[in-house]
Design a protein around this motif. Structure first.
Motif, PDB file in Angstrom:
ATOM      1  N   UNK A  36       0.863  -1.175   0.000  1.00  0.00           N
ATOM      2  CA  UNK A  36       0.000   0.000   0.000  1.00  0.00           C
ATOM      3  C   UNK A  36       0.899   1.224   0.000  1.00  0.00           C
ATOM      4  N   UNK A  37       0.533   2.228  -0.770  1.00  0.00           N
ATOM      5  CA  UNK A  37       1.236   3.505  -0.719  1.00  0.00           C
ATOM      6  C   UNK A  37       0.320   4.498  -0.021  1.00  0.00           C
ATOM      7  N   UNK A  38       0.825   5.064   1.082  1.00  0.00           N
ATOM      8  CA  UNK A  38       0.061   6.020   1.890  1.00  0.00           C
ATOM      9  C   UNK A  38       1.000   7.123   2.359  1.00  0.00           C
ATOM     10  N   UNK A  39       0.590   8.384   2.166  1.00  0.00           N
ATOM     11  CA  UNK A  39       1.385   9.533   2.597  1.00  0.00           C
ATOM     12  C   UNK A  39       2.805   9.480   2.039  1.00  0.00           C
ATOM     13  N   UNK A  40       2.959   8.997   0.810  1.00  0.00           N
ATOM     14  CA  UNK A  40       4.257   8.968   0.155  1.00  0.00           C
ATOM     15  C   UNK A  40       5.157   7.816   0.557  1.00  0.00           C
ATOM     16  N   UNK A  41       4.697   6.948   1.458  1.00  0.00           N
ATOM     17  CA  UNK A  41       5.499   5.799   1.890  1.00  0.00           C
ATOM     18  C   UNK A  41       4.800   4.509   1.482  1.00  0.00           C
ATOM     19  N   UNK A  42       5.592   3.481   1.230  1.00  0.00           N
ATOM     20  CA  UNK A  42       5.049   2.184   0.852  1.00  0.00           C
ATOM     21  C   UNK A  42       5.137   1.234   2.038  1.00  0.00           C
ATOM     22  N   UNK A  43       4.036   0.550   2.321  1.00  0.00           N
ATOM     23  CA  UNK A  43       3.951  -0.408   3.425  1.00  0.00           C
ATOM     24  C   UNK A  43       3.608  -1.776   2.867  1.00  0.00           C
ATOM     25  N   UNK A  44       4.305  -2.799   3.324  1.00  0.00           N
ATOM     26  CA  UNK A  44       3.950  -4.160   2.948  1.00  0.00           C
ATOM     27  C   UNK A  44       2.659  -4.566   3.638  1.00  0.00           C
ATOM     28  N   UNK A  45       1.823  -5.313   2.948  1.00  0.00           N
ATOM     29  CA  UNK A  45       0.563  -5.806   3.511  1.00  0.00           C
ATOM     30  C   UNK A  45       0.358  -7.254   3.086  1.00  0.00           C
ATOM     31  N   UNK A  46      -0.460  -7.950   3.829  1.00  0.00           N
ATOM     32  CA  UNK A  46      -0.935  -9.280   3.458  1.00  0.00           C
ATOM     33  C   UNK A  46      -2.442  -9.174   3.335  1.00  0.00           C
ATOM     34  N   UNK A  47      -2.961  -9.389   2.138  1.00  0.00           N
ATOM     35  CA  UNK A  47      -4.405  -9.303   1.894  1.00  0.00           C
ATOM     36  C   UNK A  47      -5.049 -10.599   2.375  1.00  0.00           C
ATOM     37  N   UNK A  48      -6.082 -10.452   3.199  1.00  0.00           N
ATOM     38  CA  UNK A  48      -6.759 -11.581   3.834  1.00  0.00           C
ATOM     39  C   UNK A  48      -8.060 -11.930   3.120  1.00  0.00           C
ATOM     40  N   UNK A  49      -8.835 -10.897   2.767  1.00  0.00           N
ATOM     41  CA  UNK A  49     -10.036 -11.131   1.972  1.00  0.00           C
ATOM     42  C   UNK A  49     -10.254  -9.945   1.050  1.00  0.00           C
ATOM     43  N   UNK A  50     -10.997 -10.198  -0.016  1.00  0.00           N
ATOM     44  CA  UNK A  50     -11.167  -9.177  -1.040  1.00  0.00           C
ATOM     45  C   UNK A  50     -12.523  -9.358  -1.710  1.00  0.00           C
ATOM     46  N   UNK A  51     -13.066  -8.259  -2.199  1.00  0.00           N
ATOM     47  CA  UNK A  51     -14.289  -8.282  -2.999  1.00  0.00           C
ATOM     48  C   UNK A  51     -14.138  -7.230  -4.085  1.00  0.00           C
ATOM     49  N   UNK A  52     -15.150  -7.088  -4.901  1.00  0.00           N
ATOM     50  CA  UNK A  52     -15.127  -6.064  -5.947  1.00  0.00           C
ATOM     51  C   UNK A  52     -15.205  -4.661  -5.356  1.00  0.00           C
ATOM     52  N   UNK A  53     -15.569  -4.552  -4.064  1.00  0.00           N
ATOM     53  CA  UNK A  53     -15.723  -3.243  -3.426  1.00  0.00           C
ATOM     54  C   UNK A  53     -14.575  -2.857  -2.510  1.00  0.00           C
ATOM     55  N   UNK A  54     -13.776  -3.828  -2.073  1.00  0.00           N
ATOM     56  CA  UNK A  54     -12.695  -3.500  -1.150  1.00  0.00           C
ATOM     57  C   UNK A  54     -11.996  -4.738  -0.638  1.00  0.00           C
ATOM     58  N   UNK A  55     -11.204  -4.556   0.427  1.00  0.00           N
ATOM     59  CA  UNK A  55     -10.449  -5.682   0.981  1.00  0.00           C
ATOM     60  C   UNK A  55     -10.108  -5.429   2.434  1.00  0.00           C
ATOM     61  N   UNK A  56      -9.642  -6.501   3.076  1.00  0.00           N
ATOM     62  CA  UNK A  56      -9.102  -6.416   4.432  1.00  0.00           C
ATOM     63  C   UNK A  56      -7.682  -6.954   4.362  1.00  0.00           C
TER      64      UNK A  56
END
Length: 118
Positions: A36-56
């Motif tokens: 994820x890129x937020x406030x100019x910085x990149x953070x590693x994430x692990x996506x747990x669930x996803x849909x056409x509208x969003x994710x966790x």
């Protein structure tokens, strides 16, 4: 109090029942490392669930409720989203534009399904 005061509280009872699905779109359980890129910085994430509208996802980086971010996803690349909630290293985000069914299916063909429960 009269019983009429409680007559219209069925929505409260339903909202507390874990058996009642309240999401606007079905979530697919996945296990995917991304960023994820937020406030100019990149953070590693692990996506747990996803849909056409969003994710966790899980993240060690600070993701702030209400901030606009981009999340890297197959096919979509850096896709814009908004953090809707963040708690204990987890965050939920809503895509600024829902993913179309055709693109969602193409993306899901490239994302590994979750093999184990958390």
């Amino acid at each position: 109090m009269s019983s009429s005061v409680f007559a219209n509280l069925d929505h409260v009872k339903r909202s507390r029942d874990p058996a009642v699905e309240q999401r606007r779109a079905k979530r697919d359980l996945v296990d995917m490392v991304s960023h994820v890129t937020a406030r100019g910085a990149t953070h590693g994430v692990r996506i747990i669930n996803i849909s056409a509208l969003g994710l966790m996802c899980r993240s060690e980086g600070a993701l702030l409720t209400g901030e606009r971010v981009t999340i890297w996803l197959p096919v979509l690349k850096d896709y814009p989203a908004e953090i809707r909630w963040s708690e204990d290293g987890r965050a939920g985000m809503e895509f600024l534009t829902p993913v179309t069914p055709r693109v969602y299916n193409a993306m899901m063909a490239l994302i590994p399904p979750r093999q184990t429960a958390w």
